[in-house]
Every structure is written in C-alpha cells, then in structure tokens.
Design a protein around this motif. Sequence first.
Motif, mmCIF file in Angstrom:
data_model
loop_
_atom_site.group_PDB
_atom_site.id
_atom_site.type_symbol
_atom_site.label_atom_id
_atom_site.label_comp_id
_atom_site.label_asym_id
_atom_site.label_seq_id
_atom_site.Cartn_x
_atom_site.Cartn_y
_atom_site.Cartn_z
ATOM 1 N N LEU A 32 -43.743 65.708 -71.517
ATOM 2 C CA LEU A 32 -44.580 66.427 -70.552
ATOM 3 C C LEU A 32 -43.921 66.356 -69.180
ATOM 4 O O LEU A 32 -43.446 65.288 -68.768
ATOM 5 N N ARG A 33 -43.928 67.463 -68.453
ATOM 6 C CA ARG A 33 -43.233 67.493 -67.155
ATOM 7 C C ARG A 33 -44.045 68.231 -66.103
ATOM 8 O O ARG A 33 -44.701 69.243 -66.382
ATOM 9 N N ARG A 35 -43.286 69.817 -62.144
ATOM 10 C CA ARG A 35 -42.128 70.160 -61.313
ATOM 11 C C ARG A 35 -42.566 70.944 -60.089
ATOM 12 O O ARG A 35 -43.390 71.854 -60.179
ATOM 13 N N TRP A 36 -42.001 70.560 -58.960
ATOM 14 C CA TRP A 36 -42.221 71.307 -57.725
ATOM 15 C C TRP A 36 -40.875 71.746 -57.195
ATOM 16 O O TRP A 36 -39.950 70.944 -57.045
ATOM 17 N N GLU A 37 -40.736 73.060 -56.938
ATOM 18 C CA GLU A 37 -39.506 73.600 -56.374
ATOM 19 C C GLU A 37 -39.775 74.119 -54.975
ATOM 20 O O GLU A 37 -40.898 74.515 -54.645
ATOM 21 N N SER A 38 -38.737 74.148 -54.164
ATOM 22 C CA SER A 38 -38.882 74.504 -52.759
ATOM 23 C C SER A 38 -39.403 75.918 -52.559
ATOM 24 O O SER A 38 -40.030 76.221 -51.542
ATOM 25 N N ASP A 39 -39.162 76.805 -53.530
ATOM 26 C CA ASP A 39 -39.624 78.194 -53.388
ATOM 27 C C ASP A 39 -40.749 78.539 -54.349
ATOM 28 O O ASP A 39 -41.079 79.715 -54.536
ATOM 29 N N GLU A 40 -41.364 77.529 -55.002
ATOM 30 C CA GLU A 40 -42.448 77.791 -55.945
ATOM 31 C C GLU A 40 -43.531 76.737 -55.787
ATOM 32 O O GLU A 40 -43.341 75.702 -55.168
ATOM 33 N N ASP A 41 -44.702 77.033 -56.381
ATOM 34 C CA ASP A 41 -45.789 76.058 -56.382
ATOM 35 C C ASP A 41 -45.544 74.989 -57.443
ATOM 36 O O ASP A 41 -44.677 75.121 -58.311
ATOM 37 N N LEU A 42 -46.326 73.954 -57.392
ATOM 38 C CA LEU A 42 -46.264 72.891 -58.381
ATOM 39 C C LEU A 42 -46.643 73.436 -59.757
ATOM 40 O O LEU A 42 -47.645 74.129 -59.904
ATOM 41 N N THR A 43 -45.821 73.141 -60.762
ATOM 42 C CA THR A 43 -46.072 73.610 -62.117
ATOM 43 C C THR A 43 -46.019 72.424 -63.082
ATOM 44 O O THR A 43 -45.375 71.414 -62.808
ATOM 45 N N GLY A 44 -46.705 72.578 -64.191
ATOM 46 C CA GLY A 44 -46.679 71.563 -65.241
ATOM 47 C C GLY A 44 -46.573 72.234 -66.588
ATOM 48 O O GLY A 44 -47.038 73.367 -66.781
ATOM 49 N N GLU A 45 -45.933 71.557 -67.555
ATOM 50 C CA GLU A 45 -45.766 72.149 -68.867
ATOM 51 C C GLU A 45 -45.557 71.074 -69.919
ATOM 52 O O GLU A 45 -45.182 69.934 -69.619
ATOM 53 N N ILE A 46 -45.820 71.471 -71.148
ATOM 54 C CA ILE A 46 -45.401 70.673 -72.294
ATOM 55 C C ILE A 46 -43.974 71.115 -72.594
ATOM 56 O O ILE A 46 -43.749 72.159 -73.227
ATOM 57 N N ASN A 47 -43.013 70.370 -72.114
ATOM 58 C CA ASN A 47 -41.622 70.771 -72.286
ATOM 59 C C ASN A 47 -41.229 70.780 -73.758
ATOM 60 O O ASN A 47 -40.524 71.675 -74.223
ATOM 61 N N ALA A 48 -41.685 69.766 -74.504
ATOM 62 C CA ALA A 48 -41.357 69.701 -75.922
ATOM 63 C C ALA A 48 -42.374 68.840 -76.646
ATOM 64 O O ALA A 48 -42.865 67.843 -76.119
ATOM 65 N N LEU A 49 -42.685 69.240 -77.871
ATOM 66 C CA LEU A 49 -43.542 68.473 -78.761
ATOM 67 C C LEU A 49 -42.955 68.618 -80.154
ATOM 68 O O LEU A 49 -42.929 69.707 -80.715
ATOM 69 N N GLY A 50 -42.442 67.524 -80.691
ATOM 70 C CA GLY A 50 -41.773 67.637 -81.978
ATOM 71 C C GLY A 50 -41.472 66.286 -82.582
ATOM 72 O O GLY A 50 -42.148 65.285 -82.309
ATOM 73 N N GLY A 51 -40.428 66.252 -83.384
ATOM 74 C CA GLY A 51 -40.064 65.003 -84.021
ATOM 75 C C GLY A 51 -39.028 65.231 -85.104
ATOM 76 O O GLY A 51 -38.452 66.324 -85.241
ATOM 77 N N SER A 52 -38.802 64.178 -85.886
ATOM 78 C CA SER A 52 -37.786 64.241 -86.923
ATOM 79 C C SER A 52 -38.220 63.459 -88.154
ATOM 80 O O SER A 52 -39.036 62.537 -88.072
ATOM 81 N N LEU A 53 -37.668 63.852 -89.288
ATOM 82 C CA LEU A 53 -37.880 63.183 -90.565
ATOM 83 C C LEU A 53 -36.517 62.813 -91.133
ATOM 84 O O LEU A 53 -35.615 63.665 -91.210
ATOM 85 N N ARG A 54 -36.365 61.556 -91.527
ATOM 86 C CA ARG A 54 -35.111 61.112 -92.139
ATOM 87 C C ARG A 54 -35.419 60.418 -93.463
ATOM 88 O O ARG A 54 -36.102 59.394 -93.503
#
Length: 317
Positions: A32-33, A35-54
């Motif tokens: 989960l992330r 982020r605030w950029e100098s030319d944009e408003d504060l944003t939030g997102e689920i950058n990744a949701l996953g996993g692995s099976l071995r």
Amino acid sequence: MKTVKLFHSITLLLCAVSLSFGTLFIDLEEDLRGRWESDEDLTGEINALGGSLRKVISDSRGDRFIFFAQAELHNNLSEFMLHQAYGQIKGPMGKWNVSVGRVPLPWGLLTDWSPERMPYASPYRGSRLNTADNGILLDGVIGMADYGIALTQGYGMADIEEFPGPGLLTARVGITPFITGDLVVGLSLSHGTVAVSAHGHGMGHVHEEEQTAIGLDNTLYYGRGLVRFEGVVKRYDASWEQHVFANAEYALLPRLTIETAGQAAFLPHDEKGGSIYTGISLPIRTLTFRGGYEYETYHEDTHSMVLQLYRSFSTVR
C-alpha cells in the motif's frame, strides 16, 4: 485474460498436488502506498496485492522438482500480472537446474533482488529490460561462479501473440570471490526482440523493440551496510543509450535502516534524466514501513514524498 486463466489453472494444480505429496510454500504480499508530488494532490493506492506458490517434491537426493507461480493485482487491483509460472528440475548440488514456463531472466541484480517492492522507481522501467519471459532457463552454481542462460519468446508479461515468437537470448555469469559471500560481481548479456511498454513490463500499449544490451552489476555487504550497482549499455533501433543504478542501505538500529537509491539515463539526441531517493525502513513483525523523498528529472523536475506499508506473510502446507 489469457494470463488470468493460466494462473488459476496453475494454482489449482499446485493445491491439488499438495494434498498428495511434497511441500507447498505459500507467500502473500500487500503493498500500500501514499504519494504526494509537487504538481499533484496527495494520492493513495493499492500498489500490489498478490503472492506466490512454491511446490517442492523431494527424493533421496534432496529437492528434485519445483513448481512455482507468482502473480499480483497491480494499480488499485486494475491490472493482473503473472510474473512467473514454471516447473523446474534440479540437478545434483545445484550445479544445474532446468526451468520451463514463464521464467525469471538471468540479468543483473534480478538474480537475488527485486526492486518492485521498493518505494523508489525501478531501474528496469527506464531501461525497458523485461524481468521475466516465456521459455527455458538453465542456471546453477559451480564453485565461486553462478550462471544462467535463458532462451525465451520476448513477450515478457504480455499475452502470447504467436509461437515461438520473436526470440530473446539472456545470459549472466556471476562471481563470488570470497568465502564470506560479501561481494558478488556479474556480467549480463541480452540480445533479441522484446515487447515493451511505457511501464517496462510488457503491459498496456506494447511495441516490439530490437535490443542488444550488456550489463555489469555488483553487490557488496559491508558490516551493517549494503551497496548495489548496475550499469547497462544498450543498442536499439540504431541508437545507443546508457543506464546507471545504485542503492545503499545502512542499519542504524536492528529495526531502523536508512535507504538511498539513484539512477541516471543517457539517451539518444543528448537526452538525459535521472532520479534520487532517500528514506528510512522500519520492519515490525510481518509489516515494513518505508518512507522518503524522491526527486526525478526524466521529463520534468518532480519532487515527491512517498509512504509505503508492505506486508508479507508465509506459510507451509
């Protein structure tokens, strides 16, 4: 859609096999992330949701067969990405291993580290080098040397359009000169046609690109510190470009690490760009908090503040 069905089939197969014999390792990840950029408003997102099976199947000589799949939902669960899905036969003492499927490419720092879970920009998005592809991989360790050579289609994570595809050859040789393992130096080579996009993953709007690339990487462990470096020289469409990446980590306390990373690109027509990041990492049980400041100059000057909450959970069946 094709990759989603493929991952579902692999998941069901591994779970079914795990009920009969062998060991199944499951790893789940959340990224989960904010982020605030100098030319944009504060944003939030689920950058990744996953996993692995071995799935590991052993015989009298040890781990003999491995089946592996790794996937995630990316960008607020809007994109599905099948990173890896392959079966592997392991040779004696790890001197040789043969993997078939969507395999990790033996390139640079990717052999034992992934930048995708770090809060700063991945160096492979800028250099447009795919991190995985469909084909066959031969790798292993002999003495102080580790090696890998992959013959793949060149589609990366994009859907397969035809068989066998345009074709891509990727190889790396690494040397660990000291018995302590504190230093690793590697030389990589890639030649062929790859499907790339603005995201560097073979996703979204994809075009084919003829590439020849040579890379030098090294990893140095020094006390509480760790330094990584990778330099790439690449030729594509009759043009040359160079990419340089480095990052350093230093543990101030057992649960507090300072992290820095920087990269620079020297592109055709005298174009230049780069970024620099500095921040901290704070692991608490299965959670890791990371936060810092990033400055980018690729297209325009951008100042960003980023906060990441990363969680990894593993279990064995």
